[in-house]
Design a protein around this motif. Structure first.
Motif, short mmCIF file in Angstrom:
data_model
loop_
_atom_site.label_atom_id
_atom_site.label_comp_id
_atom_site.label_asym_id
_atom_site.label_seq_id
_atom_site.Cartn_x
_atom_site.Cartn_y
_atom_site.Cartn_z
N GLN A 77 2.17 10.13 -15.47
CA GLN A 77 2.08 8.19 -15.54
C GLN A 77 2.25 8.13 -17.14
O GLN A 77 3.10 6.96 -17.31
CB GLN A 77 0.79 7.82 -14.93
N ILE A 91 0.69 7.43 -7.86
CA ILE A 91 -0.02 6.39 -8.46
C ILE A 91 0.46 4.94 -8.09
O ILE A 91 -0.16 4.00 -7.82
CB ILE A 91 0.10 6.53 -10.19
N THR A 92 2.00 5.01 -8.12
CA THR A 92 2.61 3.60 -7.79
C THR A 92 2.18 3.24 -6.13
O THR A 92 1.81 2.21 -5.83
CB THR A 92 4.39 3.97 -7.75
N THR A 139 -1.63 1.99 -6.01
CA THR A 139 -1.71 0.71 -6.56
C THR A 139 -1.09 -0.34 -5.62
O THR A 139 -1.66 -1.41 -5.21
CB THR A 139 -1.07 0.43 -7.73
N SER A 140 -0.06 0.01 -4.60
CA SER A 140 0.41 -0.78 -3.66
C SER A 140 0.14 -0.90 -2.33
O SER A 140 0.71 -1.54 -1.47
CB SER A 140 2.11 -0.85 -3.98
N ARG A 141 -1.03 0.19 -2.15
CA ARG A 141 -1.61 0.51 -0.90
C ARG A 141 -0.41 1.01 0.06
O ARG A 141 -0.16 0.43 1.28
CB ARG A 141 -2.31 -0.68 -0.19
#
Length: 317
Positions: free
Chosen positions: A262, A274-275, A278-280
């Motif tokens: 990251q 990680i992406t 954060t966007s579920r």
């Protein structure tokens, strides 16, 4: 051996099911959801959001959704990303090689540096090499990955401009091996510095313990040189705890690569995770979880086979 491997694979099934069920339950119980961003933006009406929720299967109980996901997984279907509408298997396949390149380089560098330094420290305790090894072990165990990453970027990339700050390759340099290695140097160093400390400490303590055994004293009485005693007798018998330390560091190295990827914008599995978090993006999270879980289970099986190869007293049952 075949019977033992089959038994271990059968044992791995309930472990895999338990791990994936816990992860699936936790991510679905976390605050927010895949539709929370759309709801907050106000771009869709409540009726449209409800229809989308039903089409995505989010209206069903968590247990039912888990078994639907598991059934698709058994057919080789990892699902479709909520965020990009791409197949999860395709997204992971595009990211797995950069992650393997990064973590593999970190592990290999840590082994090539940590194990020899540990042997030298055991061979010459309280020497200059022993103090250097102890210092490296201290740095590796105490400095967090994110702090070391930011420090190296600031000093070596921003101030001295010796290395690039982020990315895997420079613009227009696709396929250039030297440019790839130039970008790989800093994140691979960060991934390898912590395991180096563990390898040094474990190798040193294991070799020192073996050097106090009676058969080592017998070898010395026969006139064998210290180099032969350490490399041929002591190191070989100290390999089992060393191999254990190396194998156990693999999942932690993958976890550490999430932060490193990251920070350095490295296009690997860690940054994808990680992406997705954060966007579920539930399907992508589960796809990465399946990959990591499978790697750990297979690594443990390979570790047991290595034990038997190193120590003939170990028998398969």
């Amino acid at each position: 051996m075949f019977r033992y491997i089959l038994k271990r694979l059968l044992y791995a099934i309930p472990v895999f099911l338990g791990i994936t069920f816990v992860i699936y339950t936790l991510i679905n119980l976390a605050p927010g959801g895949p539709l929370s961003v759309l709801a907050a933006s106000g771009e869709m009406s409540l009726s449209d959001l409800e229809a989308l929720k039903i089409s995505m299967g989010l209206d069903k109980p968590i247990v039912i959704r888990y078994f639907i996901w598991l059934g698709d997984l058994l057919h080789g279907d990892f699902g479709i990303s909520y965020r990009t509408s791409q197949e999860v298997s395709l997204m992971i396949s595009q990211r797995i090689m950069p992650s393997l390149m990064l973590t593999g380089t970190g592990i290999l560098a840590a082994m090539l540096v940590g194990v020899p330094l540990g042997i030298i420290s055991a061979y010459k305790p309280n020497s200059v090499w022993d103090h250097i090894s102890t210092f490296i072990s201290f740095i590796g165990a105490s400095v967090p990955n994110f702090f070391l990453s930011l420090l190296l970027i600031y000093v070596l990339a921003v101030k001295l401009k010796w290395f690039p700050t982020s990315g895997m390759q420079s613009s227009g340099m696709s396929g250039n091996l030297l440019d790839l290695l130039h970008h790989l140097a800093l994140p691979a160093f960060v991934c390898g510095i912590q395991p180096i400390g563990n390898y040094i400490k474990q190798t040193r303590s294991s070799v020192l313990e073996v050097l106090n055994e009676e058969y080592i004293k017998t070898a010395r009485s026969k006139g064998l040189t210290n180099v032969v005693i350490v490399l041929k007798h002591a190191f070989r018998n100290a390999l089992i705890p060393i191999v254990t330390t190396i194998s156990l560091s693999i999942p932690f190295l993958i976890g550490g690569a999430v932060v490193t990827e990251q920070i350095f914008a490295w296009p690997g599995i860690g940054s994808l995770m990680i992406t997705a978090i954060t966007s579920r993006d539930y399907p992508v999270i589960m796809g990465v979880a399946v990959l990591i879980c499978g790697v750990v289970l297979v690594a443990n099986l390979i570790l047991d086979l290595i034990y038997a190869a190193l120590d003939p007293r170990i028998k398969f049952k």
